[in-house]
Design a protein around this motif. Structure first.
Motif, PDB file in Angstrom:
ATOM      1  N   UNK A  29      10.006  20.018  27.981  1.00  0.00           N
ATOM      2  CA  UNK A  29       8.773  20.529  27.368  1.00  0.00           C
ATOM      3  C   UNK A  29       7.949  21.410  28.301  1.00  0.00           C
ATOM      4  N   UNK A  30       8.170  21.322  29.622  1.00  0.00           N
ATOM      5  CA  UNK A  30       7.392  22.126  30.556  1.00  0.00           C
ATOM      6  C   UNK A  30       7.963  23.523  30.735  1.00  0.00           C
ATOM      7  N   UNK A  31       9.100  23.821  30.112  1.00  0.00           N
ATOM      8  CA  UNK A  31       9.713  25.136  30.229  1.00  0.00           C
ATOM      9  C   UNK A  31       9.179  26.034  29.115  1.00  0.00           C
ATOM     10  N   UNK A  32       8.397  27.035  29.495  1.00  0.00           N
ATOM     11  CA  UNK A  32       7.821  27.941  28.507  1.00  0.00           C
ATOM     12  C   UNK A  32       8.820  29.039  28.196  1.00  0.00           C
ATOM     13  N   UNK A  33       8.998  29.303  26.914  1.00  0.00           N
ATOM     14  CA  UNK A  33       9.966  30.313  26.497  1.00  0.00           C
ATOM     15  C   UNK A  33       9.302  31.593  26.011  1.00  0.00           C
ATOM     16  N   UNK A  34       7.974  31.646  26.076  1.00  0.00           N
ATOM     17  CA  UNK A  34       7.261  32.855  25.676  1.00  0.00           C
ATOM     18  C   UNK A  34       5.863  32.813  26.268  1.00  0.00           C
ATOM     19  N   UNK A  35       5.246  33.987  26.375  1.00  0.00           N
ATOM     20  CA  UNK A  35       3.873  34.054  26.854  1.00  0.00           C
ATOM     21  C   UNK A  35       2.927  33.346  25.881  1.00  0.00           C
ATOM     22  N   UNK A  37       3.521  30.745  24.089  1.00  0.00           N
ATOM     23  CA  UNK A  37       3.594  29.299  24.283  1.00  0.00           C
ATOM     24  C   UNK A  37       2.830  28.879  25.535  1.00  0.00           C
ATOM     25  N   UNK A  38       2.960  29.663  26.603  1.00  0.00           N
ATOM     26  CA  UNK A  38       2.276  29.315  27.846  1.00  0.00           C
ATOM     27  C   UNK A  38       0.752  29.428  27.707  1.00  0.00           C
ATOM     28  N   UNK A  39       0.272  30.392  26.917  1.00  0.00           N
ATOM     29  CA  UNK A  39      -1.156  30.617  26.764  1.00  0.00           C
ATOM     30  C   UNK A  39      -1.757  29.845  25.595  1.00  0.00           C
ATOM     31  N   UNK A  40      -0.963  28.990  24.961  1.00  0.00           N
ATOM     32  CA  UNK A  40      -1.483  28.209  23.839  1.00  0.00           C
ATOM     33  C   UNK A  40      -2.614  27.299  24.302  1.00  0.00           C
ATOM     34  N   UNK A  41      -3.473  26.920  23.372  1.00  0.00           N
ATOM     35  CA  UNK A  41      -4.638  26.103  23.707  1.00  0.00           C
ATOM     36  C   UNK A  41      -4.212  24.773  24.314  1.00  0.00           C
ATOM     37  N   UNK A  42      -3.313  24.075  23.642  1.00  0.00           N
ATOM     38  CA  UNK A  42      -2.722  22.845  24.188  1.00  0.00           C
ATOM     39  C   UNK A  42      -1.214  23.074  24.198  1.00  0.00           C
ATOM     40  N   UNK A  43      -0.710  23.550  25.339  1.00  0.00           N
ATOM     41  CA  UNK A  43       0.648  24.075  25.368  1.00  0.00           C
ATOM     42  C   UNK A  43       1.729  23.037  25.590  1.00  0.00           C
ATOM     43  N   UNK A  44       1.374  21.774  25.722  1.00  0.00           N
ATOM     44  CA  UNK A  44       2.384  20.725  25.839  1.00  0.00           C
ATOM     45  C   UNK A  44       2.014  19.560  24.932  1.00  0.00           C
ATOM     46  N   UNK A  45       3.005  18.794  24.549  1.00  0.00           N
ATOM     47  CA  UNK A  45       2.763  17.643  23.676  1.00  0.00           C
ATOM     48  C   UNK A  45       1.894  16.592  24.343  1.00  0.00           C
ATOM     49  N   UNK A 235      -8.362  34.574  26.641  1.00  0.00           N
ATOM     50  CA  UNK A 235      -8.440  35.879  25.997  1.00  0.00           C
ATOM     51  C   UNK A 235      -8.339  37.021  27.017  1.00  0.00           C
ATOM     52  N   UNK A 236      -8.289  38.225  26.496  1.00  0.00           N
ATOM     53  CA  UNK A 236      -8.253  39.410  27.363  1.00  0.00           C
ATOM     54  C   UNK A 236      -9.524  39.508  28.197  1.00  0.00           C
ATOM     55  N   UNK A 237     -10.669  39.153  27.574  1.00  0.00           N
ATOM     56  CA  UNK A 237     -11.943  39.181  28.295  1.00  0.00           C
ATOM     57  C   UNK A 237     -11.939  38.181  29.444  1.00  0.00           C
ATOM     58  N   UNK A 238     -11.450  36.984  29.190  1.00  0.00           N
ATOM     59  CA  UNK A 238     -11.397  35.967  30.237  1.00  0.00           C
ATOM     60  C   UNK A 238     -10.479  36.355  31.375  1.00  0.00           C
ATOM     61  N   UNK A 239      -9.355  36.988  31.060  1.00  0.00           N
ATOM     62  CA  UNK A 239      -8.445  37.422  32.123  1.00  0.00           C
ATOM     63  C   UNK A 239      -9.062  38.556  32.935  1.00  0.00           C
TER      64      UNK A 239
END
Length: 390
Positions: A29-35, A37-45, A235-239
């Motif tokens: 579950x710690x392997x992100x397969x897309x940006x 998924x990695x940037x999701x709000x809660x990206x892991x179970x 978000x883009x603003x936060x980055x």
């Protein structure tokens, strides 16, 4: 005789290969397969599960704790909203601000004026609906932040800290002299009165006490503001804020508009501060101009640094820690007779609190710069790697 494979033959084999690959990855579950998924709000179970558990536990506390404890926790949640605001400008955008108390005062007085009695001795419009005075408090404070922002685009580091520190003294003078709004020094005025859909939070109801209603209200608002801060960071603003924090010259070379980024950061931070100030004193019920001094700004700095700068969870943990600290220190006179509980005596618990703020800030900066959030990360990584040490 060799037969050539057609597209229709290759399609089932490719689908089976993808299915086997997905089956292998489902156990990681710690392997992100897309940006995404990695940037999701809660990206892991596990994150989704723990957030759900924490929210349910916080809701359950409203029926388990006494009214005094619920009042303290409600106050801590309101402080946490202000800490999230300071974390946006200092932890995320890297702009040092010591003027947070000024923006809390602007929000508190805006809300009190809108909610106040029109026939009272201070300015009041009699609008007690929280959906009116809470956004107004944030917007007026945000506007004050926008007015200060041009200074931030020209200054940085210590110089910016000194300028924002000056806001605290300007605010104290303004609040003392504008007695029609503030009630004057040593007199003060009543805070905003929250009311929503006919529910009066300042009065006990048939099923919930006033403290229980305040607690649930502050919990819901904290969740809303925390989700807003977390989404802002993704978000883009936060980055762009993070890029300005890490290296503003490099950020400018990447076509990030520095004045715009700093102005937006100040505006959002001030909005959070204004809402926090309105909520804090709606719980306390009364305040006066001296409430918004330098010590209040130091408390918020301590919340961000002790909790963990740049993280939403750290800001909330730091606010809870600093807000609950006086509850512990004020029990010390019962165990340490040389510490007095009276303001006129020396040493007293109030002096001890101020000393502890400084010691905790220095201690965390030296030994755990990532704060309480960093301690949690170490504990989590230890158990994830156990029994191995690497």
């Amino acid at each position: 005789m060799t037969t050539l494979s057609t597209g229709s033959d290759r399609a089932p084999r490719q689908a089976a290969t993808r299915a086997r690959r997905g089956a292998r990855l489902s156990g990681r579950p710690q392997l992100y397969r897309s940006y995404a998924q990695e940037l999701a709000l809660f990206n892991t179970r596990p994150k989704r599960i723990w957030v759900g558990i924490i929210v349910l536990a916080a809701l359950g506390l409203s029926q388990m704790l006494t009214d005094n404890h619920l009042n303290t926790l409600a106050l801590a949640y309101a402080f946490a909203i202000g800490a999230l605001g300071l974390n946006i400008i200092t932890g995320l955008a890297g702009q040092v601000s010591l003027g947070h108390a000024f923006f809390l005062g602007v929000g508190a007085y805006t809300a009190a004026a809108i909610s106040g009695d029109p026939d009272g001795r201070t300015i009041g419009f009699g609008i007690t609906n929280i959906l009116v005075w809470l956004p107004a408090a944030g917007l007026v404070a945000g506007l004050a932040g926008v007015l200060v922002a041009p200074l931030a685009t020209r200054l940085r580091g210590l110089y910016l800290a000194i300028v924002t520190l000056g806001l605290v003294f300007i605010g104290e003078h303004l609040f003392r002299e504008w007695s029609d709004l503030t009630g004057g020094a040593g007199v003060g005025r009543e805070a905003a009165v929250p009311e929503l859909f006919g529910i009066e939070f300042a009065r006990d109801g048939d099923y919930l006490t006033s403290d229980q209603k305040f607690y649930l209200l502050m919990l819901v608002l904290l969740l809303v503001f925390a989700l807003g801060a977390r989404n802002l960071a993704r978000s883009r603003t936060g980055r762009s804020f993070a890029a300005v924090r890490d290296r503003d010259m490099a950020a400018e070379m990447m076509a990030i508009n520095l004045p715009r980024a700093k102005t937006v950061a100040f505006a959002i931070s001030s909005f959070y501060a204004g809402c926090s100030g309105a909520l804090i004193y709606s719980i306390i019920g009364f305040f006066e101009p001296s409430s918004f001094g330098l010590l209040l700004s130091v408390q918020f700095i301590a919340m961000v640094l002790i909790g963990g700068a740049g993280t939403v969870s750290g800001a909330v943990m730091g606010a809870l820690f600093i807000t609950l600290l006086p509850t512990l220190t004020r029990e010390l006179p019962a165990y340490l007779p040389f510490i007095s509980g009276q303001v006129t005596d020396t040493p007293n618990v109030f002096q001890l609190e101020q000393v502890l703020y400084g010691l905790l800030i220095v201690g965390f900066l030296l030994f755990e710069p990532r704060g309480l959030f960093g301690i949690w990360i170490r504990i989590r990584n230890y158990w994830k790697g156990w029994p191995f040490s690497y």
